[in-house]
Design a protein around this motif. Sequence first.
Motif, PDB file in Angstrom:
ATOM      1  N   VAL A  16      -4.623  13.841   2.681  1.00  0.00           N
ATOM      2  CA  VAL A  16      -5.681  13.297   3.536  1.00  0.00           C
ATOM      3  C   VAL A  16      -6.771  14.346   3.740  1.00  0.00           C
ATOM      4  O   VAL A  16      -7.962  14.043   3.663  1.00  0.00           O
ATOM      5  CB  VAL A  16      -5.104  12.823   4.888  1.00  0.00           C
ATOM      6  N   PHE A  17      -6.384  15.588   3.978  1.00  0.00           N
ATOM      7  CA  PHE A  17      -7.369  16.649   4.158  1.00  0.00           C
ATOM      8  C   PHE A  17      -8.214  16.843   2.906  1.00  0.00           C
ATOM      9  O   PHE A  17      -9.433  16.976   2.979  1.00  0.00           O
ATOM     10  CB  PHE A  17      -6.689  17.965   4.543  1.00  0.00           C
ATOM     11  N   VAL A  18      -7.585  16.872   1.743  1.00  0.00           N
ATOM     12  CA  VAL A  18      -8.322  17.052   0.486  1.00  0.00           C
ATOM     13  C   VAL A  18      -9.300  15.904   0.271  1.00  0.00           C
ATOM     14  O   VAL A  18     -10.463  16.114  -0.091  1.00  0.00           O
ATOM     15  CB  VAL A  18      -7.347  17.189  -0.706  1.00  0.00           C
ATOM     16  N   LEU A  19      -8.857  14.688   0.487  1.00  0.00           N
ATOM     17  CA  LEU A  19      -9.748  13.533   0.332  1.00  0.00           C
ATOM     18  C   LEU A  19     -10.897  13.580   1.329  1.00  0.00           C
ATOM     19  O   LEU A  19     -12.048  13.297   0.986  1.00  0.00           O
ATOM     20  CB  LEU A  19      -8.964  12.234   0.465  1.00  0.00           C
ATOM     21  N   TRP A  20     -10.606  13.940   2.564  1.00  0.00           N
ATOM     22  CA  TRP A  20     -11.650  14.043   3.575  1.00  0.00           C
ATOM     23  C   TRP A  20     -12.663  15.129   3.199  1.00  0.00           C
ATOM     24  O   TRP A  20     -13.863  14.934   3.314  1.00  0.00           O
ATOM     25  CB  TRP A  20     -11.018  14.360   4.928  1.00  0.00           C
ATOM     26  N   GLN A  22     -13.405  16.186   0.205  1.00  0.00           N
ATOM     27  CA  GLN A  22     -14.176  15.754  -0.960  1.00  0.00           C
ATOM     28  C   GLN A  22     -15.277  14.771  -0.574  1.00  0.00           C
ATOM     29  O   GLN A  22     -16.321  14.736  -1.226  1.00  0.00           O
ATOM     30  CB  GLN A  22     -13.262  15.111  -2.001  1.00  0.00           C
ATOM     31  N   THR A  23     -15.050  13.970   0.442  1.00  0.00           N
ATOM     32  CA  THR A  23     -16.047  12.981   0.834  1.00  0.00           C
ATOM     33  C   THR A  23     -17.038  13.518   1.861  1.00  0.00           C
ATOM     34  O   THR A  23     -18.017  12.846   2.179  1.00  0.00           O
ATOM     35  CB  THR A  23     -15.380  11.724   1.415  1.00  0.00           C
ATOM     36  N   ALA A  24     -16.803  14.727   2.379  1.00  0.00           N
ATOM     37  CA  ALA A  24     -17.720  15.305   3.364  1.00  0.00           C
ATOM     38  C   ALA A  24     -19.065  15.587   2.705  1.00  0.00           C
ATOM     39  O   ALA A  24     -19.153  15.912   1.510  1.00  0.00           O
ATOM     40  CB  ALA A  24     -17.133  16.591   3.931  1.00  0.00           C
TER      41      ALA A  24
END
Length: 121
Positions: A16-20, A22-24
């Motif tokens: 979840v942190f990695v995906l978040w 990447q979308t920041a």
Amino acid sequence: MKFPTVTVVLVAAALVFVLWNQTAEQPEPINPDRFANLAANPVERSLVVDWVAAQVPELCQEAAGEGTDISECLDTSKQRSPACRRELYDRFPALISSQAMFRDLTISAMNCLVPRSGRVE
């Protein structure tokens, strides 16, 4: 056999942190015109250091010469970056409000991130 609940939760949180991350939204590139009138509009030290760090590929190219592979210079600069940032943060004030201070900070940052040999041109 017991289900590894803690491991699953930690891996899910990491994903979840990695995906978040990447979308920041990525920050806008720093416009050098921002540094034109520092007396009236001081700039944070970290912004100047980030701007110099963004110039590293050009600095490496200049230091190595045209047509030379700069990958080693870029790798060295990336490894030196944390130590250089600590040194610059210790030596310079948090707000840069003069052209002389800006010049000293940028030259110190460039020399730390991409050191040159004693070659005189």
